[in-house]
Scaffold this motif. Structure first.
Motif, PDB file in Angstrom:
ATOM      1  N   GLY A 151     -31.503   4.834  -7.817  1.00 48.92           N
ATOM      2  CA  GLY A 151     -30.573   3.841  -8.341  1.00 48.92           C
ATOM      3  C   GLY A 151     -29.373   4.419  -9.054  1.00 48.92           C
ATOM      4  N   ILE A 152     -29.086   5.694  -8.821  1.00 49.44           N
ATOM      5  CA  ILE A 152     -27.945   6.363  -9.442  1.00 49.44           C
ATOM      6  C   ILE A 152     -26.833   6.500  -8.414  1.00 49.44           C
ATOM      7  CG2 ILE A 152     -27.143   8.524 -10.498  1.00 49.44           C
ATOM      8  CD1 ILE A 152     -29.980   8.915 -11.547  1.00 49.44           C
ATOM      9  N   LYS A 153     -25.611   6.218  -8.831  1.00 50.86           N
ATOM     10  CA  LYS A 153     -24.471   6.298  -7.927  1.00 50.86           C
ATOM     11  C   LYS A 153     -23.854   7.695  -7.960  1.00 50.86           C
ATOM     12  CE  LYS A 153     -23.496   1.357  -8.180  1.00 50.86           C
ATOM     13  NZ  LYS A 153     -24.088   1.114  -6.844  1.00 50.86           N
ATOM     14  N   ASN A 154     -23.101   8.013  -6.905  1.00 51.80           N
ATOM     15  CA  ASN A 154     -22.512   9.344  -6.736  1.00 51.80           C
ATOM     16  C   ASN A 154     -20.992   9.285  -6.730  1.00 51.80           C
ATOM     17  OD1 ASN A 154     -25.001  10.983  -6.203  1.00 51.80           O
ATOM     18  ND2 ASN A 154     -25.189   9.547  -4.490  1.00 51.80           N
ATOM     19  N   VAL A 155     -20.393  10.285  -7.379  1.00 49.50           N
ATOM     20  CA  VAL A 155     -18.944  10.335  -7.561  1.00 49.50           C
ATOM     21  C   VAL A 155     -18.429  11.727  -7.209  1.00 49.50           C
ATOM     22  CG1 VAL A 155     -17.115  10.274  -9.293  1.00 49.50           C
ATOM     23  CG2 VAL A 155     -18.959   8.586  -9.379  1.00 49.50           C
ATOM     24  N   PHE A 156     -17.399  11.799  -6.379  1.00 49.07           N
ATOM     25  CA  PHE A 156     -16.715  13.061  -6.082  1.00 49.07           C
ATOM     26  C   PHE A 156     -15.390  13.110  -6.842  1.00 49.07           C
ATOM     27  CE2 PHE A 156     -17.815  15.543  -1.971  1.00 49.07           C
ATOM     28  CZ  PHE A 156     -19.148  15.606  -2.332  1.00 49.07           C
ATOM     29  N   VAL A 157     -15.116  14.236  -7.476  1.00 50.04           N
ATOM     30  CA  VAL A 157     -13.790  14.516  -8.038  1.00 50.04           C
ATOM     31  C   VAL A 157     -13.245  15.668  -7.212  1.00 50.04           C
ATOM     32  CG1 VAL A 157     -12.472  15.119 -10.093  1.00 50.04           C
ATOM     33  CG2 VAL A 157     -14.571  13.763 -10.302  1.00 50.04           C
ATOM     34  N   THR A 158     -12.241  15.391  -6.382  1.00 50.87           N
ATOM     35  CA  THR A 158     -11.964  16.262  -5.252  1.00 50.87           C
ATOM     36  C   THR A 158     -10.476  16.454  -4.993  1.00 50.87           C
ATOM     37  OG1 THR A 158     -12.252  16.423  -2.827  1.00 50.87           O
ATOM     38  CG2 THR A 158     -12.279  14.224  -3.780  1.00 50.87           C
ATOM     39  N   ASN A 159     -10.159  17.545  -4.323  1.00 50.09           N
ATOM     40  CA  ASN A 159      -8.772  17.783  -3.911  1.00 50.09           C
ATOM     41  C   ASN A 159      -8.427  17.069  -2.608  1.00 50.09           C
ATOM     42  OD1 ASN A 159      -9.868  19.422  -1.831  1.00 50.09           O
ATOM     43  ND2 ASN A 159      -9.654  21.286  -3.054  1.00 50.09           N
ATOM     44  N   GLY A 160      -9.409  16.402  -2.013  1.00 49.44           N
ATOM     45  CA  GLY A 160      -9.130  15.609  -0.824  1.00 49.44           C
ATOM     46  C   GLY A 160      -9.029  16.397   0.466  1.00 49.44           C
ATOM     47  N   TYR A 161      -9.554  17.636   0.473  1.00 50.67           N
ATOM     48  CA  TYR A 161      -9.456  18.451   1.688  1.00 50.67           C
ATOM     49  C   TYR A 161     -10.735  18.407   2.519  1.00 50.67           C
ATOM     50  CZ  TYR A 161      -5.891  21.487   3.720  1.00 50.67           C
ATOM     51  OH  TYR A 161      -4.858  21.989   4.486  1.00 50.67           O
ATOM     52  N   THR A 162     -11.598  17.452   2.231  1.00 54.66           N
ATOM     53  CA  THR A 162     -12.817  17.256   3.003  1.00 54.66           C
ATOM     54  C   THR A 162     -12.464  16.880   4.439  1.00 54.66           C
ATOM     55  OG1 THR A 162     -13.691  16.274   0.972  1.00 54.66           O
ATOM     56  CG2 THR A 162     -15.058  16.108   2.943  1.00 54.66           C
ATOM     57  N   SER A 163     -13.141  17.470   5.407  1.00 62.82           N
ATOM     58  CA  SER A 163     -12.884  17.093   6.797  1.00 62.82           C
ATOM     59  C   SER A 163     -13.392  15.676   7.044  1.00 62.82           C
ATOM     60  CB  SER A 163     -13.577  18.060   7.756  1.00 62.82           C
ATOM     61  OG  SER A 163     -14.985  17.864   7.733  1.00 62.82           O
ATOM     62  N   GLU A 164     -12.857  15.032   8.072  1.00 59.03           N
ATOM     63  CA  GLU A 164     -13.321  13.685   8.406  1.00 59.03           C
ATOM     64  C   GLU A 164     -14.806  13.701   8.750  1.00 59.03           C
ATOM     65  OE1 GLU A 164     -12.573  10.017  11.579  1.00 59.03           O
ATOM     66  OE2 GLU A 164     -11.058  11.603  11.375  1.00 59.03           O
ATOM     67  N   GLU A 165     -15.239  14.707   9.482  1.00 62.55           N
ATOM     68  CA  GLU A 165     -16.654  14.810   9.848  1.00 62.55           C
ATOM     69  C   GLU A 165     -17.535  14.896   8.607  1.00 62.55           C
ATOM     70  OE1 GLU A 165     -19.620  17.734  12.487  1.00 62.55           O
ATOM     71  OE2 GLU A 165     -17.468  18.169  12.334  1.00 62.55           O
ATOM     72  N   ALA A 166     -17.115  15.704   7.640  1.00 64.60           N
ATOM     73  CA  ALA A 166     -17.908  15.863   6.419  1.00 64.60           C
ATOM     74  C   ALA A 166     -17.910  14.585   5.586  1.00 64.60           C
ATOM     75  CB  ALA A 166     -17.366  17.031   5.597  1.00 64.60           C
ATOM     76  N   LEU A 167     -16.748  13.938   5.480  1.00 65.35           N
ATOM     77  CA  LEU A 167     -16.681  12.717   4.681  1.00 65.35           C
ATOM     78  C   LEU A 167     -17.536  11.612   5.292  1.00 65.35           C
ATOM     79  CD1 LEU A 167     -15.629  11.240   2.254  1.00 65.35           C
ATOM     80  CD2 LEU A 167     -13.523  10.724   3.499  1.00 65.35           C
ATOM     81  N   ARG A 168     -17.506  11.505   6.601  1.00 66.62           N
ATOM     82  CA  ARG A 168     -18.350  10.493   7.244  1.00 66.62           C
ATOM     83  C   ARG A 168     -19.837  10.820   7.056  1.00 66.62           C
ATOM     84  NH1 ARG A 168     -15.814   6.764  10.331  1.00 66.62           N
ATOM     85  NH2 ARG A 168     -13.612   7.120  10.849  1.00 66.62           N
TER      86      ARG A 168
END
Length: 335
Positions: A151-168
């Motif tokens: 029941g714990i939510k997840n948060v990324f603090v990121t530079n936004g360079y994640t690939s589309e494959e990884a983000l999906r």
């Protein structure tokens, strides 16, 4: 050390990493740009799986996330490494250490231990932060799956360079993120960060498309990205993606390899906030200037003060069931 996710094997024992938008082709016994993924005998390994260099409890506002569970605590973790090399990095001691050290530091920690600590500290979220979470996604995704089960939510603090494959891949377990939009010139990204602008813009669009709650941050650096024209381009882009996306404009302080620029004048932050509002953004926050900037949340419809803040502390919250107490407009985010 653990075999990495999201890569392909090539000829001559080379591998191609699909984790971030650098898409490194890595020869045998070499590492990728992040310096924490290494090719050993044609197999790509994460060198930082479960090796935490930082962990602790933060207010969610420190991420910063102002429209996502305000007033709650977030258990924050990081490993060494980063796929950027920003000249003004505030956490360079841990983000850049893998570039200069063969032995990567970190405390061995199991995914279940992270979740247990978050529960013990009464945290509503786990934040993957301080360094770039994409580069330790092999570990993060295992934590994220267990967090959701608890029941714990997840948060990324990121530079936004994640690939589309990884983000999906992580999207089913990722509830919110804050993406740094460091500038609106590709030249700045190349020169100051060792990256490109367009992949970051695409990631911001993809967060919106996937329904992940998103806030953005721009560290306003004098002589780099502080012109009215550039700030307006940033604000306009965010508004085009979604006017509900909060924009945090933060004060720069000299650090790491960028010591000659002065701190951002408060007047520049004030003007940036005005620009964001002029471009239609509903929530624009000034950061790193507690008590002197505008850190508050206002209703975009009737303009009433909804959340009054001092730094990361909430002084008053007048949002009722996710709506403005006065005009009943639905306030974007999770409250």
């Amino acid at each position: 050390m653990k075999e990495a996710i999201l890569y392909e094997k090539l000829a001559d024992k080379k591998v191609k990493c699909h984790l971030c938008n650098h898409f490194c082709t890595i020869a045998e016994n070499k590492r990728g740009i992040c310096s924490v993924r290494e090719n050993r005998d044609g197999v790509l390994y994460s060198l930082v799986y479960g090796k935490l260099v930082a962990s602790g409890v933060d207010p969610i506002e420190k991420k910063p996330l102002f429209n996502f569970l305000p007033g709650t605590k977030s258990f924050s973790i990081a490993t060494a490494g980063c796929n950027f090399r920003c000249l003004w990095c505030q956490n360079w001691e841990i983000s850049q250490i893998a570039r200069t050290s063969k032995d990567i530091p970190g405390r061995d920690t199991a995914p279940a231990d992270v979740v247990a600590l978050a529960i013990q500290q009464d945290c509503r979220t786990i934040a993957y932060t301080y360094t770039e979470p994409t580069i330790f996604m092999d570990f993060a995704i295992d934590v994220m799956k267990l967090a959701h089960k608890s029941g714990i939510k997840n948060v990324f603090v990121t530079n936004g360079y994640t690939s589309e494959e990884a983000l999906r891949e992580i999207a089913p377990y990722l509830d919110a993120g804050n993406i740094d939009l460091k500038a609106f010139k590709d030249e700045t990204y190349r020169k100051m960060c060792g990256a490109k602008l367009e992949p970051v813009l695409e990631t911001i669009r993809l967060y919106k498309k996937l329904g992940i709650w998103l806030e953005t941050t721009t560290l306003v650096v004098p002589t780099v990205n502080d012109s009215e024209d550039e700030l307006r381009h940033i604000a306009r882009f965010i508004a085009d993606v979604g006017v509900e996306i909060p924009w945090h404009i933060s004060q720069f302080y000299p650090t790491y390899k960028f010591l000659d620029a002065p701190p951002t004048p408060i007047s520049t932050l004030h003007r940036a906030r005005e620009i964001g509002i002029e471009e239609g953004l509903r929530y624009v926050y000034e950061g790193n200037v507690p008590g002197t900037g505008d850190e508050n949340t206002y209703c975009y419809r009737c303009k009433e003060l909804l959340i009054e803040r001092y730094g990361f502390k909430i002084l008053e919250n007048r949002i009722e069931n996710g709506r403005c107490f006065n005009c009943k407009a639905e306030i974007d985010g999770l409250f």
